[in-house]
Scaffold this active site. Structure first.
Site, PDB file in Angstrom:
ATOM      1  N   ASP A  49      50.966  45.526  30.449  1.00 24.33           N
ATOM      2  CA  ASP A  49      50.759  46.896  30.935  1.00 24.33           C
ATOM      3  C   ASP A  49      52.054  47.568  31.361  1.00 24.33           C
ATOM      4  O   ASP A  49      53.111  46.928  31.442  1.00 24.33           O
ATOM      5  CB  ASP A  49      49.752  46.906  32.102  1.00 24.33           C
ATOM      6  CG  ASP A  49      50.035  45.827  33.146  1.00 24.33           C
ATOM      7  OD1 ASP A  49      51.133  45.255  33.121  1.00 24.33           O
ATOM      8  OD2 ASP A  49      49.163  45.564  33.977  1.00 24.33           O
ATOM      9  N   ASN A 101      41.210  43.629  43.443  1.00 24.85           N
ATOM     10  CA  ASN A 101      39.856  44.040  43.062  1.00 24.85           C
ATOM     11  C   ASN A 101      39.387  43.330  41.793  1.00 24.85           C
ATOM     12  O   ASN A 101      38.402  43.725  41.190  1.00 24.85           O
ATOM     13  CB  ASN A 101      39.811  45.564  42.857  1.00 24.85           C
ATOM     14  CG  ASN A 101      40.792  46.032  41.785  1.00 24.85           C
ATOM     15  OD1 ASN A 101      41.434  45.205  41.137  1.00 24.85           O
ATOM     16  ND2 ASN A 101      40.900  47.328  41.591  1.00 24.85           N
ATOM     17  N   HIS A 106      41.184  43.097  38.984  1.00 23.58           N
ATOM     18  CA  HIS A 106      41.692  43.613  37.701  1.00 23.58           C
ATOM     19  C   HIS A 106      42.599  42.592  37.023  1.00 23.58           C
ATOM     20  O   HIS A 106      43.243  41.787  37.681  1.00 23.58           O
ATOM     21  CB  HIS A 106      42.350  44.999  37.833  1.00 23.58           C
ATOM     22  CG  HIS A 106      43.683  45.062  38.481  1.00 23.58           C
ATOM     23  ND1 HIS A 106      44.087  46.123  39.271  1.00 23.58           N
ATOM     24  CD2 HIS A 106      44.751  44.242  38.448  1.00 23.58           C
ATOM     25  CE1 HIS A 106      45.321  45.941  39.682  1.00 23.58           C
ATOM     26  NE2 HIS A 106      45.750  44.807  39.199  1.00 23.58           N
ATOM     27  N   GLU A 159      40.822  48.038  35.379  1.00 25.65           N
ATOM     28  CA  GLU A 159      40.187  48.182  36.687  1.00 25.65           C
ATOM     29  C   GLU A 159      38.677  47.958  36.583  1.00 25.65           C
ATOM     30  O   GLU A 159      38.104  48.052  35.488  1.00 25.65           O
ATOM     31  CB  GLU A 159      40.445  49.608  37.211  1.00 25.65           C
ATOM     32  CG  GLU A 159      41.922  49.927  37.438  1.00 25.65           C
ATOM     33  CD  GLU A 159      42.483  49.346  38.732  1.00 25.65           C
ATOM     34  OE1 GLU A 159      42.128  48.215  39.102  1.00 25.65           O
ATOM     35  OE2 GLU A 159      43.305  50.038  39.373  1.00 25.65           O
TER      36      GLU A 159
HETATM   37  C1  GLP Z   1      49.534  44.652  39.229  1.00 20.10           C
HETATM   38  C2  GLP Z   1      49.594  44.283  37.750  1.00 20.10           C
HETATM   39  C3  GLP Z   1      48.709  43.102  37.444  1.00 20.10           C
HETATM   40  C4  GLP Z   1      48.946  42.015  38.468  1.00 20.10           C
HETATM   41  C5  GLP Z   1      48.523  42.500  39.819  1.00 20.10           C
HETATM   42  C6  GLP Z   1      48.647  41.462  40.912  1.00 20.10           C
HETATM   43  O1  GLP Z   1      48.573  45.603  39.536  1.00 20.10           O
HETATM   44  N1  GLP Z   1      49.260  45.335  36.870  1.00 20.10           N
HETATM   45  O2  GLP Z   1      48.960  42.651  36.124  1.00 20.10           O
HETATM   46  O3  GLP Z   1      48.222  40.868  38.121  1.00 20.10           O
HETATM   47  O4  GLP Z   1      49.367  43.606  40.127  1.00 20.10           O
HETATM   48  O5  GLP Z   1      49.942  41.381  41.376  1.00 20.10           O
HETATM   49  P1  GLP Z   1      50.507  40.326  42.376  1.00 20.10           P
HETATM   50  O6  GLP Z   1      50.741  39.099  41.596  1.00 20.10           O
HETATM   51  O7  GLP Z   1      51.776  40.952  42.879  1.00 20.10           O
HETATM   52  O8  GLP Z   1      49.513  40.148  43.464  1.00 20.10           O
END
Ligand code: GLP
Length: 252
Positions: free
Chosen positions: A68, A137, A139, A144
């Site tokens: 992404d 959440n 995702h 989402e």
């Molecule tokens: C972002 C990314 C996700 C990632 C998520 C969790 O929103 N788009 O791909 O998995 O954050 O991030 P973290 O590992 O910092 O908790």
């Protein structure tokens, strides 16, 4: 089938995850890696860079497709995922940047960019291993909670909870982009293997709901229950609820 591996610390989990990628890269030097950003994979990327430095693995022929990108951030913005990937992996290993792919968040026509990215993924011939983190959440990528599972790349409106969670990386909440381009759930599910990383107490509940609750697009990561080969590397904080409710499910 999902295998959940316990690690004492996030660093240990990152090192364990790096072993899985390193074995794949040795076995198939031109493998296709689906890559993720966020804080959870950082330890894994550090361990991979160290292995590359020591000459144990080479990324020369590896191809990659990231999950992404934020809409509206240039690839040189320090919060863009393009920047993240260079800072945490690409600049530290011998990968050919021409073999790396990330959706372009600056594309004038985001829908056309989604179509282009779908073709890129198709032309790679499928993802051998997809790395995922998990949002608070549930995702995955930036897919989402919704009333359906999107197959392909799409333009996503980020939820308030995701904007809140990611505000920590920006000087103010107003600077957090409100949209992103994300690889779809169908593309993630088509990967031959999925490696899910979750670190910290904040992920304990959602990890349990995703891996043991109902499969629903309201918890996007729950679809992984239907994937063929999922390995989870998580630290003890992220595993705390699972260990309490399903003690036999965690491999130590
Ligand atoms: C972002 C990314 C996700 C990632 C998520 C969790 O929103 N788009 O791909 O998995 O954050 O991030 P973290 O590992 O910092 O908790």
């Amino acid at each position: 089938m999902i295998k959940i591996y316990y690690s004492e610390t996030a660093e240990d989990a990152g090192r364990a995850a790096a072993e899985v990628i390193a074995s794949l890269v040795k076995e198939k030097p031109d493998c296709v890696l689906g890559l993720a950003t966020g804080s959870s994979p950082i330890g894994m990327y550090t361990a991979l860079a160290e292995k590359c430095d020591r000459g144990e693995i080479s990324f020369k022929a590896v191809k990659s497709a990231n999950l992404d990108e934020y809409v509206g951030l240039t690839k040189d913005h320090d919060q863009s995922y393009a920047y993240f990937m260079r800072a945490n992996l690409f600049d530290k290993v011998d990968i050919d940047l021409n073999n790396t792919n990330i959706p372009n968040g600056m594309a004038e026509d985001p829908k056309a960019e989604c179509e282009r990215y779908d073709k890129v993924i198709e032309s790679l011939g499928g993802i051998d291993l997809q790395v995922l983190g998990i949002g608070n959440n549930g995702h995955i990528g930036f897919n989402e909670p919704d009333d359906h599972f999107p197959y392909g790349t799409s333009l996503v409106n980020l939820t308030d909870s995701t904007i809140d969670a990611n505000a920590r990386f920006f000087t103010s909440r107003d600077e957090v982009p409100t949209q992103a381009l994300s690889m779809g759930i169908g593309q993630i599910m088509s990967a031959k293997k999925v490696l899910l990383l979750a670190m910290g107490k904040g992920k304990a509940d959602i990890l349990e709901r995703s891996l043991f609750g109902e499969v629903t697009p309201r918890v996007p990561a729950s679809i992984l229950r239907f994937a063929n080969d999922v390995v989870v590397f998580a630290d003890k904080d992220a595993l705390s609820v699972i260990m309490e409710k399903h003690p036999g499910a965690v491999i130590k």
